[in-house]
Design a protein around this motif. Sequence first.
Motif, PDB file in Angstrom:
ATOM      1  N   UNK A 168       0.711  -1.192  -0.066  1.00 30.54           N
ATOM      2  CA  UNK A 168      -0.158   0.112  -0.074  1.00 30.54           C
ATOM      3  C   UNK A 168       0.748   1.124  -0.048  1.00 30.54           C
ATOM      4  N   UNK A 169       1.847   1.260   0.914  1.00 33.15           N
ATOM      5  CA  UNK A 169       2.692   2.327   0.828  1.00 33.15           C
ATOM      6  C   UNK A 169       3.557   2.502  -0.603  1.00 33.15           C
ATOM      7  N   UNK A 170       3.937   1.899  -1.354  1.00 33.91           N
ATOM      8  CA  UNK A 170       4.630   1.690  -2.593  1.00 33.91           C
ATOM      9  C   UNK A 170       3.519   2.290  -3.532  1.00 33.91           C
ATOM     10  N   UNK A 171       2.431   1.659  -3.425  1.00 28.49           N
ATOM     11  CA  UNK A 171       1.566   2.260  -4.339  1.00 28.49           C
ATOM     12  C   UNK A 171       1.069   3.510  -4.152  1.00 28.49           C
ATOM     13  N   UNK A 172       1.033   4.093  -2.922  1.00 28.50           N
ATOM     14  CA  UNK A 172       0.916   5.644  -2.790  1.00 28.50           C
ATOM     15  C   UNK A 172       1.952   6.511  -2.993  1.00 28.50           C
ATOM     16  N   UNK A 173       2.995   6.031  -2.907  1.00 28.71           N
ATOM     17  CA  UNK A 173       4.341   6.640  -3.065  1.00 28.71           C
ATOM     18  C   UNK A 173       4.722   6.829  -4.610  1.00 28.71           C
ATOM     19  N   UNK A 174       4.010   5.941  -5.552  1.00 30.15           N
ATOM     20  CA  UNK A 174       4.107   5.916  -6.832  1.00 30.15           C
ATOM     21  C   UNK A 174       4.050   7.321  -7.266  1.00 30.15           C
ATOM     22  N   UNK A 175       2.982   8.162  -6.914  1.00 31.55           N
ATOM     23  CA  UNK A 175       2.717   9.468  -7.146  1.00 31.55           C
ATOM     24  C   UNK A 175       3.698  10.566  -6.687  1.00 31.55           C
ATOM     25  N   UNK A 176       4.680  10.192  -5.811  1.00 27.16           N
ATOM     26  CA  UNK A 176       5.615  11.180  -5.402  1.00 27.16           C
ATOM     27  C   UNK A 176       6.535  11.677  -6.649  1.00 27.16           C
ATOM     28  N   UNK A 177       6.826  13.021  -6.441  1.00 27.74           N
ATOM     29  CA  UNK A 177       7.438  13.564  -7.706  1.00 27.74           C
ATOM     30  C   UNK A 177       8.893  12.777  -8.083  1.00 27.74           C
ATOM     31  N   UNK A 178       9.634  12.396  -7.137  1.00 30.68           N
ATOM     32  CA  UNK A 178      10.949  11.588  -7.181  1.00 30.68           C
ATOM     33  C   UNK A 178      10.477  10.367  -8.060  1.00 30.68           C
ATOM     34  N   UNK A 179       9.449   9.766  -7.734  1.00 29.28           N
ATOM     35  CA  UNK A 179       9.048   8.493  -8.263  1.00 29.28           C
ATOM     36  C   UNK A 179       8.732   8.622  -9.768  1.00 29.28           C
ATOM     37  N   UNK A 180       7.816   9.751  -9.912  1.00 31.49           N
ATOM     38  CA  UNK A 180       7.412  10.244 -11.319  1.00 31.49           C
ATOM     39  C   UNK A 180       8.491  10.390 -12.160  1.00 31.49           C
ATOM     40  N   UNK A 181       9.714  10.924 -11.792  1.00 30.11           N
ATOM     41  CA  UNK A 181      10.721  11.168 -12.718  1.00 30.11           C
ATOM     42  C   UNK A 181      11.638   9.992 -12.833  1.00 30.11           C
ATOM     43  N   UNK A 182      11.533   9.100 -12.066  1.00 30.78           N
ATOM     44  CA  UNK A 182      11.824   7.547 -12.538  1.00 30.78           C
ATOM     45  C   UNK A 182      11.110   7.019 -13.374  1.00 30.78           C
ATOM     46  N   UNK A 183       9.915   6.971 -13.548  1.00 32.65           N
ATOM     47  CA  UNK A 183       8.881   6.605 -14.085  1.00 32.65           C
ATOM     48  C   UNK A 183       8.988   7.091 -15.678  1.00 32.65           C
TER      49      UNK A 183
END
Length: 439
Positions: free
Chosen positions: A301-316
């Motif tokens: 659940x934490x990984x799914x919610x953190x997927x919208x973090x700007x740092x994760x968005x930069x990775x994607x």
Amino acid sequence: MYILKKEPERWHEWLCTFSLHRNTRLLTVAPGGLPCLHGIRALSVLWIIMLHSSLQLRHHSVNEKDISENVSSEQRYLGVAAGHLAVDSFFVLSGLLLVYTSAGKTESLSLRNLPRFYLIRYVRLFPLLAAAVLLRAAEPRVTDGPTAVDRAQEPVRCRKYWWSALLHVQNIVNPREMCLGHSWYLSVDMQLYVVSALLLCAAGRRVWPALGAAALASTAAALAFCFYYNFHDTTSDLPRNWSLESTTVYWTWYYYNPIVRSPPFFIGMLLGYSLYILKTEKLHLPKWSIWLCYSGALMLSLLVMLADHPGMRAFFHEHQAARNAKLALYRSCWALALGWLIFACTQGYGGPVNWFLSLGLWRYVARVSYAMYLFSNILQEEPDATGGVNYYDMHTLLWRFSGDAAAAVVLSTALIVLVEAPLHTLLAPLLKPRTTQKS
């Protein structure tokens, strides 16, 4: 005079369908069932209202630059931005209750009685949905303001495509011109309901392999679909040469698509059948396995919610394959985490979490959650249509959310008493099974 004397009871019964006293009593929720589902349903609809409050508050905010640079990267706003996952929670609950309430009837479920099976579902959703479509179509006659011209586009679409909303096909027929844009969920849910009923009808006694194959096949289909089209996630995750057409493709081909929305639904069906099998007994699990499952669910659940973090968005943004896997799988991960929580609560391993989700205060909100989902967005758009500016911060967001939620509860209660309950009573004869006379 003869007719009135002959059938006074029928007239009295018909008039009682509009009785406020009688319809108000229908708002009570009978105890029993799966109490934790009330809390999950109530918190999910409140989460969606908070997300919509945030979006409406940012629409005319005076600190838009500050929002883009600071607010979107703060951890406390990630929970608000992840409110779209609440829709996947509804898909899990829908699939769960479909199997849990009808698992004992799967052997008698056949192609002959499928129309009545679908009719019951359709009649249940129809009254409030029709009222929402009618209200939205008449909205320019209700409100006016500086931005009412922009808001008038959806009422025009409702006058043109009202039939697609009521028939639950608007995400396929007219996905770019939907009436009640947030009601796409109902269209996808009805389509998955039709497919799942056919699946249960064909499965017969082989429910386990049928549901397991459906869950795996839907996940594989979502993966293939996302890798084939290479979707861009959100407007903040678009390439430099992005266009309005690319965002439209994301919403119409991915977000409203039953293919990528089906895995949580089938995971919920698997969970519902498991709970039905274990209805009269408790599954004894070792403590280490319980803690392991809780840890895994929390991490997912934490990984799914953190997927919208700007740092994760930069990775994607830099890795298209990772973005495709995220779009295809993170809803299934959320469904698995929620599924374990529901399973643990129903099997006696929920502890304080089950106590919180089973509180009586959630029962009423869960009872009116469907109406809140339909009409809260209409209420939230009215202040913007009449003008005004906002300042976006957490304090203002919570203040706006509390008002939106309270207004949604009051309006939903009135509509259930005045619209849903009377129409359900009037349409009840259509749902009665036909009786054949024995010769």
